[in-house]
Design a protein around this motif. Structure first.
Motif, PDB file in Angstrom:
ATOM      1  N   ILE A   1       8.275   0.292 -11.872  1.00 14.72           N
ATOM      2  CA  ILE A   1       7.298   0.581 -10.625  1.00 14.72           C
ATOM      3  C   ILE A   1       6.461   1.841 -10.651  1.00 14.72           C
ATOM      4  O   ILE A   1       7.144   2.920 -10.808  1.00 14.72           O
ATOM      5  CB  ILE A   1       8.460   0.639  -9.318  1.00 14.72           C
ATOM      6  CG1 ILE A   1       8.891  -0.874  -9.121  1.00 14.72           C
ATOM      7  CG2 ILE A   1       7.660   0.800  -8.099  1.00 14.72           C
ATOM      8  CD1 ILE A   1       9.835  -1.166  -8.021  1.00 14.72           C
ATOM      9  N   GLY A   2       5.419   1.848 -10.596  1.00 13.14           N
ATOM     10  CA  GLY A   2       4.430   2.989 -10.818  1.00 13.14           C
ATOM     11  C   GLY A   2       4.440   3.659 -12.158  1.00 13.14           C
ATOM     12  O   GLY A   2       4.129   4.952 -11.976  1.00 13.14           O
ATOM     13  N   THR A   3       5.150   3.156 -13.082  1.00  9.37           N
ATOM     14  CA  THR A   3       5.220   3.861 -14.220  1.00  9.37           C
ATOM     15  C   THR A   3       4.211   3.448 -15.359  1.00  9.37           C
ATOM     16  O   THR A   3       4.221   4.241 -16.448  1.00  9.37           O
ATOM     17  CB  THR A   3       6.706   3.660 -14.877  1.00  9.37           C
ATOM     18  OG1 THR A   3       6.790   2.139 -15.212  1.00  9.37           O
ATOM     19  CG2 THR A   3       7.617   4.073 -13.900  1.00  9.37           C
TER      20      THR A   3
ATOM     21  N   TYR B   1      11.420  -9.644  -7.830  1.00 11.17           N
ATOM     22  CA  TYR B   1      11.915  -9.079  -8.639  1.00 11.17           C
ATOM     23  C   TYR B   1      11.123  -7.887  -9.396  1.00 11.17           C
ATOM     24  O   TYR B   1       9.983  -7.968  -9.581  1.00 11.17           O
ATOM     25  CB  TYR B   1      12.263 -10.008  -9.792  1.00 11.17           C
ATOM     26  CG  TYR B   1      12.945  -9.284 -11.107  1.00 11.17           C
ATOM     27  CD1 TYR B   1      14.004  -8.456 -10.841  1.00 11.17           C
ATOM     28  CD2 TYR B   1      12.151  -9.118 -12.451  1.00 11.17           C
ATOM     29  CE1 TYR B   1      14.325  -7.383 -12.056  1.00 11.17           C
ATOM     30  CE2 TYR B   1      12.564  -8.444 -13.354  1.00 11.17           C
ATOM     31  CZ  TYR B   1      13.996  -7.760 -13.393  1.00 11.17           C
ATOM     32  OH  TYR B   1      14.411  -6.870 -14.276  1.00 11.17           O
ATOM     33  N   GLU B   2      11.728  -6.528  -9.059  1.00 10.01           N
ATOM     34  CA  GLU B   2      10.955  -5.420  -9.366  1.00 10.01           C
ATOM     35  C   GLU B   2      11.972  -4.528 -10.091  1.00 10.01           C
ATOM     36  O   GLU B   2      12.764  -3.772  -9.475  1.00 10.01           O
ATOM     37  CB  GLU B   2      10.317  -4.783  -8.040  1.00 10.01           C
ATOM     38  CG  GLU B   2       9.500  -5.487  -7.228  1.00 10.01           C
ATOM     39  CD  GLU B   2       8.568  -4.609  -6.481  1.00 10.01           C
ATOM     40  OE1 GLU B   2       7.430  -4.574  -6.676  1.00 10.01           O
ATOM     41  OE2 GLU B   2       9.029  -3.868  -5.740  1.00 10.01           O
ATOM     42  N   PRO B   3      11.656  -4.498 -11.552  1.00 14.41           N
ATOM     43  CA  PRO B   3      12.581  -3.429 -12.376  1.00 14.41           C
ATOM     44  C   PRO B   3      12.154  -2.120 -11.687  1.00 14.41           C
ATOM     45  O   PRO B   3      10.925  -1.889 -12.057  1.00 14.41           O
ATOM     46  CB  PRO B   3      12.421  -3.656 -13.571  1.00 14.41           C
ATOM     47  CG  PRO B   3      11.258  -4.910 -13.731  1.00 14.41           C
ATOM     48  CD  PRO B   3      10.957  -5.325 -12.244  1.00 14.41           C
TER      49      PRO B   3
ATOM     50  N   ILE C   1       2.335  -5.907  -5.826  1.00 11.51           N
ATOM     51  CA  ILE C   1       1.497  -5.140  -6.442  1.00 11.51           C
ATOM     52  C   ILE C   1       1.407  -3.935  -5.641  1.00 11.51           C
ATOM     53  O   ILE C   1       0.956  -4.022  -4.514  1.00 11.51           O
ATOM     54  CB  ILE C   1      -0.179  -5.604  -6.325  1.00 11.51           C
ATOM     55  CG1 ILE C   1      -0.015  -7.226  -6.636  1.00 11.51           C
ATOM     56  CG2 ILE C   1      -0.813  -4.768  -7.495  1.00 11.51           C
ATOM     57  CD1 ILE C   1       0.665  -7.712  -8.127  1.00 11.51           C
ATOM     58  N   GLY C   2       1.692  -2.763  -6.427  1.00 15.19           N
ATOM     59  CA  GLY C   2       1.506  -1.585  -5.879  1.00 15.19           C
ATOM     60  C   GLY C   2       0.302  -0.722  -5.972  1.00 15.19           C
ATOM     61  O   GLY C   2      -0.754  -0.844  -5.421  1.00 15.19           O
ATOM     62  N   GLY C   3       0.068   0.118  -6.966  1.00 18.52           N
ATOM     63  CA  GLY C   3      -0.985   0.925  -7.447  1.00 18.52           C
ATOM     64  C   GLY C   3      -2.365   0.103  -7.279  1.00 18.52           C
ATOM     65  O   GLY C   3      -3.353   0.463  -6.706  1.00 18.52           O
TER      66      GLY C   3
ATOM     67  N   TRP D   1       0.773  -1.206   0.099  1.00 18.97           N
ATOM     68  CA  TRP D   1      -0.032  -0.034  -0.018  1.00 18.97           C
ATOM     69  C   TRP D   1       0.943   1.427   0.066  1.00 18.97           C
ATOM     70  O   TRP D   1       0.232   2.355   0.026  1.00 18.97           O
ATOM     71  CB  TRP D   1      -0.937   0.065   1.167  1.00 18.97           C
ATOM     72  CG  TRP D   1      -2.123  -1.061   1.273  1.00 18.97           C
ATOM     73  CD1 TRP D   1      -2.196  -2.095   0.277  1.00 18.97           C
ATOM     74  CD2 TRP D   1      -3.026  -1.271   2.098  1.00 18.97           C
ATOM     75  NE1 TRP D   1      -3.234  -2.632   0.589  1.00 18.97           N
ATOM     76  CE2 TRP D   1      -3.881  -2.497   1.863  1.00 18.97           C
ATOM     77  CE3 TRP D   1      -3.397  -0.339   3.201  1.00 18.97           C
ATOM     78  CZ2 TRP D   1      -4.715  -2.675   2.537  1.00 18.97           C
ATOM     79  CZ3 TRP D   1      -4.569  -0.902   3.945  1.00 18.97           C
ATOM     80  CH2 TRP D   1      -5.402  -2.071   3.577  1.00 18.97           C
ATOM     81  N   LYS D   2       1.879   1.008   0.295  1.00 18.19           N
ATOM     82  CA  LYS D   2       2.995   2.340   0.271  1.00 18.19           C
ATOM     83  C   LYS D   2       2.476   3.232   1.309  1.00 18.19           C
ATOM     84  O   LYS D   2       1.763   2.812   2.143  1.00 18.19           O
ATOM     85  CB  LYS D   2       3.139   3.205  -0.857  1.00 18.19           C
ATOM     86  CG  LYS D   2       3.703   1.929  -2.096  1.00 18.19           C
ATOM     87  CD  LYS D   2       4.114   2.497  -3.316  1.00 18.19           C
ATOM     88  CE  LYS D   2       4.348   1.608  -4.256  1.00 18.19           C
ATOM     89  NZ  LYS D   2       5.167   1.911  -5.458  1.00 18.19           N
ATOM     90  N   MET D   3       2.558   4.450   1.211  1.00 14.44           N
ATOM     91  CA  MET D   3       2.035   5.679   2.362  1.00 14.44           C
ATOM     92  C   MET D   3       0.989   6.030   1.764  1.00 14.44           C
ATOM     93  O   MET D   3       0.723   7.351   1.325  1.00 14.44           O
ATOM     94  CB  MET D   3       3.157   6.679   2.350  1.00 14.44           C
ATOM     95  CG  MET D   3       3.048   7.430   3.613  1.00 14.44           C
ATOM     96  SD  MET D   3       4.193   8.772   4.064  1.00 14.44           S
ATOM     97  CE  MET D   3       3.853   9.767   2.858  1.00 14.44           C
TER      98      MET D   3
ATOM     99  N   GLY E   1       6.034  -4.556 -10.851  1.00 19.95           N
ATOM    100  CA  GLY E   1       6.175  -3.383 -11.579  1.00 19.95           C
ATOM    101  C   GLY E   1       5.083  -3.337 -12.467  1.00 19.95           C
ATOM    102  O   GLY E   1       4.949  -4.050 -13.444  1.00 19.95           O
ATOM    103  N   SER E   2       3.964  -2.150 -12.206  1.00 17.62           N
ATOM    104  CA  SER E   2       2.762  -2.077 -12.910  1.00 17.62           C
ATOM    105  C   SER E   2       2.297  -3.229 -13.319  1.00 17.62           C
ATOM    106  O   SER E   2       1.512  -3.420 -14.256  1.00 17.62           O
ATOM    107  CB  SER E   2       3.249  -1.585 -14.068  1.00 17.62           C
ATOM    108  OG  SER E   2       3.918  -0.281 -13.678  1.00 17.62           O
ATOM    109  N   VAL E   3       1.850  -4.409 -12.405  1.00 17.77           N
ATOM    110  CA  VAL E   3       0.902  -5.678 -12.862  1.00 17.77           C
ATOM    111  C   VAL E   3      -0.215  -4.830 -12.593  1.00 17.77           C
ATOM    112  O   VAL E   3      -0.752  -4.497 -11.471  1.00 17.77           O
ATOM    113  CB  VAL E   3       1.297  -6.706 -11.502  1.00 17.77           C
ATOM    114  CG1 VAL E   3       0.284  -7.659 -11.952  1.00 17.77           C
ATOM    115  CG2 VAL E   3       2.644  -6.949 -11.738  1.00 17.77           C
TER     116      VAL E   3
HETATM  117  C1  PEP Z   1       5.815  -1.641  -5.777  1.00 20.45           C
HETATM  118  O1  PEP Z   1       5.689  -0.566  -5.322  1.00 20.45           O
HETATM  119  O2  PEP Z   1       6.353  -2.597  -5.401  1.00 20.45           O
HETATM  120  C2  PEP Z   1       4.986  -1.932  -6.968  1.00 20.45           C
HETATM  121  C3  PEP Z   1       5.125  -2.897  -7.774  1.00 20.45           C
HETATM  122  O3  PEP Z   1       4.466  -0.841  -7.534  1.00 20.45           O
HETATM  123  P1  PEP Z   1       3.319  -0.797  -8.920  1.00 20.45           P
HETATM  124  O4  PEP Z   1       2.366  -2.013  -8.890  1.00 20.45           O
HETATM  125  O5  PEP Z   1       2.437   0.584  -8.727  1.00 20.45           O
HETATM  126  O6  PEP Z   1       4.240  -0.545 -10.143  1.00 20.45           O
END
Ligand code: PEP
Length: 249
Positions: free
Chosen positions: A171-173, A165-167, A231-233, A10-12, A210-212
């Protein structure tokens, strides 16, 4: 066969009110899934999340941890504190921690050891920047990040750990690694561990992050060495997160 894991970082983000809905939507849907599901809220929401997730089967994790155990370390949170709030996992070496807060490979390795000593399962994040990919050093960077933990804790430590593994460029792009690009690095990570212990490598859960999104999850998770996602966003929207969990199930 390795069980798939989908972890929501969830990040911040979040608030007591928003979390209430998200946690309840996720817990309600999880009984229908075969993958393991975990959420990583900010520290102040761990107590709320622990209560909301009790008995749901959704695991709880934290986004970082101190390398120290106790004492005069203002602002730090120890691994044993996270364990008290029901955390099973902790993210380590996320590129935002490495890039924005100066966490070195050595610090990440120390945190990995501190987390395991308290019984937490580290989710060790590895990944290259765009410049590193473009200069052809992806494999060297990822191998170096992984080696710092293997050198300090030994290959046996990977039995109770997860690798993500997170290129950094993904991430978030919105720029996801292609399934083939991700699989290539996942296979290399597993091979690096296999040189030390083939059995440990075979059992190691390696997530892609990374943007999954719901649209690309199934193809990514269909790769031989991709065992789920970080998963981030998309983890902040219950419907998207659950679709991704479904793709892993
Ligand atoms: C992350 O922050 O670990 C990430 C994968 O973010 P996002 O899914 O938004 O790219």
């Amino acid at each position: 066969m390795r069980k798939k894991l989908v972890a929501g970082n969830w990040k911040m983000n979040g608030s007591l009110r928003q979390n209430e809905v998200l946690l309840s939507d996720i817990s309600a849907a999880v009984p229908g899934l075969t993958c393991e599901v975990a959420v990583f809220p900010p520290y102040p929401y761990l107590a709320q999340s622990q209560l909301a997730l009790a008995g749901s089967g959704v695991a709880l994790g934290a986004q970082s941890v101190s390398e120290y155990t106790q004492g005069a370390f203002t602002g730090e949170v120890s691994a044993s504190m996270l364990a008290e709030f029901g955390c099973r996992y902790v993210l380590l070496g996320h590129s935002e921690r490495r890039g924005l807060f100066g966490e070195t490979d050595a610090v990440v390795a120390a945190k990995f050891e501190a987390a395991q000593k308290a019984g937490l399962i580290p989710v060790l994040c590895l990944g290259e920047t765009l410049a590193e990919r473009e200069s052809g050093s992806t494999m060297a960077v990822v191998a170096r990040q992984l080696s710092s933990v293997l050198d300090r804790s030994g290959v046996g430590a990977m039995v109770s750990a997860v690798v993500a593994y997170e290129p950094v460029w993904a991430i978030g792009t919105g720029m996801t690694a292609s399934p083939a690009q991700a699989q290539e690095v996942h296979a290399a990570i597993r091979a690096q561990v296999a040189v030390l212990d083939a059995g440990v490598a075979e059992g190691l859960c390696i997530l892609y992050g990374g943007s999954v999104k719901p649209q690309n999850a199934e193809e990514l998770f269909g790769q031989a060495d991709i065992d789920g996602g970080l998963i981030g966003g998309a983890a902040l929207v219950a419907d998207d997160f659950l679709k991704i969990c479904l793709a892993a199930s």
